[in-house]
Enzyme design. Structure first.
Site, PDB file in Angstrom:
ATOM      1  N   CYS A 169       0.794  -1.229   0.000  1.00  0.00           N
ATOM      2  CA  CYS A 169       0.000   0.000   0.000  1.00  0.00           C
ATOM      3  C   CYS A 169       0.826   1.278   0.000  1.00  0.00           C
ATOM      4  CB  CYS A 169      -0.959  -0.002   1.194  1.00  0.00           C
ATOM      5  SG  CYS A 169      -2.141  -1.356   1.122  1.00  0.00           S
ATOM      6  N   HIS A 309      -2.549   8.608   5.862  1.00  0.00           N
ATOM      7  CA  HIS A 309      -2.911   7.300   5.298  1.00  0.00           C
ATOM      8  C   HIS A 309      -4.371   7.025   5.652  1.00  0.00           C
ATOM      9  CE1 HIS A 309      -2.343   3.291   3.738  1.00  0.00           C
ATOM     10  NE2 HIS A 309      -2.829   2.789   4.849  1.00  0.00           N
ATOM     11  N   GLU A 320      -0.851   5.983  13.387  1.00  0.00           N
ATOM     12  CA  GLU A 320      -0.528   7.180  12.612  1.00  0.00           C
ATOM     13  C   GLU A 320      -0.593   8.440  13.477  1.00  0.00           C
ATOM     14  OE1 GLU A 320      -1.640   8.746   8.137  1.00  0.00           O
ATOM     15  OE2 GLU A 320      -2.968   7.331   9.157  1.00  0.00           O
ATOM     16  N   LYS A 341      -9.340   8.799   1.895  1.00  0.00           N
ATOM     17  CA  LYS A 341      -9.906   7.446   1.800  1.00  0.00           C
ATOM     18  C   LYS A 341     -11.343   7.426   2.298  1.00  0.00           C
ATOM     19  CE  LYS A 341      -5.586   4.765   2.218  1.00  0.00           C
ATOM     20  NZ  LYS A 341      -4.636   5.880   2.434  1.00  0.00           N
ATOM     21  N   HIS A 346      -9.835   2.734  -0.341  1.00  0.00           N
ATOM     22  CA  HIS A 346      -8.420   2.363  -0.284  1.00  0.00           C
ATOM     23  C   HIS A 346      -8.074   1.493  -1.490  1.00  0.00           C
ATOM     24  CE1 HIS A 346      -4.534   1.311   0.920  1.00  0.00           C
ATOM     25  NE2 HIS A 346      -4.736   0.821   2.132  1.00  0.00           N
ATOM     26  N   PHE A 405       0.912  -3.231   4.419  1.00  0.00           N
ATOM     27  CA  PHE A 405       1.194  -4.573   4.906  1.00  0.00           C
ATOM     28  C   PHE A 405       2.636  -4.934   4.582  1.00  0.00           C
ATOM     29  CE2 PHE A 405      -3.395  -6.463   4.827  1.00  0.00           C
ATOM     30  CZ  PHE A 405      -3.727  -5.631   5.875  1.00  0.00           C
TER      31      PHE A 405
END
Length: 422
Positions: A169, A309, A320, A341, A346, A405
């Site tokens: 990502c 993010h 975050e 997002k 996403h 990930f």
């Protein structure tokens, strides 16, 4: 001497945004484009919602041969690259092909075509022995991710360095970072860079269902993506792409190009901890942020907006928030932060580039896009997350971050050319 890198062209395809203008209008309106999945019957799955793009490859100018040959993700990339090249005003005939390259990011590459071919060959999974004569003649294109940036290179006439970046990502940020370094070191003068992903397929949906990473709020898909909200329960899968023309600053100035922003810093770190888990202190993301800010030769207090993010999972949003406090200090409580997002979902490897497009447009229009669906902030997410409504303000310096990930953590700084300390 390190050469400076600027953005001179942008192309976007996102849920709710068939071009850059529609994309920006949707963001500033705080409107979500997520909906019930229409590409296949989603009823067997826990999460039945996604951010789908309204995309007609023929109407977008792709030939019948290109449509047959290219996976949907490659189609997105090529169309966006053509848009970005046109937006930049570059004349392919007057350029130097060997000094023009491509850097493309993607997390799952041709997942759409690979799954389709498997279903055909196996009779929807009923046959173990398959007849190779039913195999698509373009199967190699789907199996080899490097074909996708090659398609973009052919579309724009690039004969310089061409690369595929696949870091989950953070791929969208990392592909741009790779392109910046090639220009900065003198290997290229122009890079067509960005990312694409079209992961709305049964197998990808099943994978995220298995780990309960996606939201099951199927009765209200447009309100399902809720970054930093106390009621959030997972991210909303999406598709999309964004491509940019990046140029060495003097190269852009010589031809009188419009400059959206300068990319002044980029860094990436890995947490070496867990495939999907995150440490709550946000140390690795904070380190990437510090490094990107350091490259930019600015102070944390110079950051006017943070594009988060903001996936909408509980562990990511808290991780975050901690990273912002750790890297920005007291300024973390003053700077506006938001997650797009909440509106476009996403799109895995593509989202980092789509978010950079939002950052460049925020600088151009001096507007911070909001975090949609944020009604009840998580007490542990206690920063200014710009709930619901876009905000007009001075935006000279933007920090954009990504988390993926595998433990990838990336950060990028964009600055208005001619702004303070530029």
């Amino acid at each position: 001497m390190t050469r400076r890198v600027v953005i001179t062209g942008i192309g976007v395809r996102s849920p709710g945004g068939r071009n850059v203008r529609e994309f920006w209008e949707m963001l500033t309106a705080g409107r979500s484009a997520t909906r019930r999945i229409s590409f296949f019957d989603p009823s067997p799955y826990r999460s039945q919602i996604a951010g789908e793009c309204d995309f007609d490859p023929v109407a977008e100018g792709l030939s019948a041969r290109e449509v047959r040959r290219m996976d949907r993700a490659a189609q997105f990339a090529v169309v966006c690259a053509r848009d970005a090249f046109g937006d930049s005003g570059l004349d392919p005939a007057s350029g130097v092909p060997e000094r023009t390259g491509v850097s493309l990011g993607s997390a799952v590459a041709a997942a759409t075509s690979l799954e389709h071919e498997y279903l055909v060959l196996s009779d929807a999974g009923r046959e173990w022995q398959v007849d190779h004569e039913y195999l698509s003649p373009h199967m190699f294109d789907h199996l080899s991710p490097g074909v996708m940036p090659a398609e973009v290179a052919w579309a724009v006439g690039a004969e310089g360095p061409v690369a595929m970046v696949s870091d989950g990502c953070t791929s969208g940020l990392d592909a741009l970072g790779h392109a910046c370094r090639l220009i900065s070191e003198g290997t290229a003068d122009v890079m067509v860079a960005g990312a694409t992903d079209t992961p709305i397929t049964p197998i990808v949906v099943s994978c995220f269902d298995a780990i309960k990473a996606t939201s099951p709020r199927n009765d209200e898909p447009e309100h399902a993506s809720r970054p930093f909200d106390n009621s959030r329960n997972g991210f909303v899968l999406a598709e999309g792409a964004a491509m940019f023309v990046l140029e060495e600053l003097d190269h852009a100035r010589r031809r009188g190009a419009r400059v959206y922003a300068e990319i002044t810093g980029y860094a990436t770190r890995l947490n070496a901890y867990h495939m999907t888990g995150l440490k709550p202190d946000g140390r690795e993301m904070a380190e990437a942020i510090r490094a990107a800010i350091g490259q930019s030769r600015i102070d944390p207090a110079d950051v006017d907006y943070v594009n988060a993010h903001g996936s909408g999972t509980k562990q990511n949003d808290r991780h975050e928030t901690a990273a912002f406090k750790r890297s920005l200090g007291e300024h973390a409580y003053r700077v506006p932060v938001s997650s797009i997002k909440s509106m476009v979902g996403h799109s895995l490897g593509a989202i980092g580039s789509i978010e950079v497009a939002a950052c460049a447009l925020a600088i151009e229009h001096q507007v911070v896009p909001p975090t949609a669906n944020l009604h009840e902030p998580d007490p542990e997410c206690d920063l200014d997350y710009v709930p619901l409504t876009a905000r007009e303000q001075d935006v000279d310096t933007v920090l954009s971050v990504g988390s993926g990930f595998g433990g990838f953590q990336s950060a990028m700084v964009l600055r208005r050319l001619g702004g303070t300390n530029s």
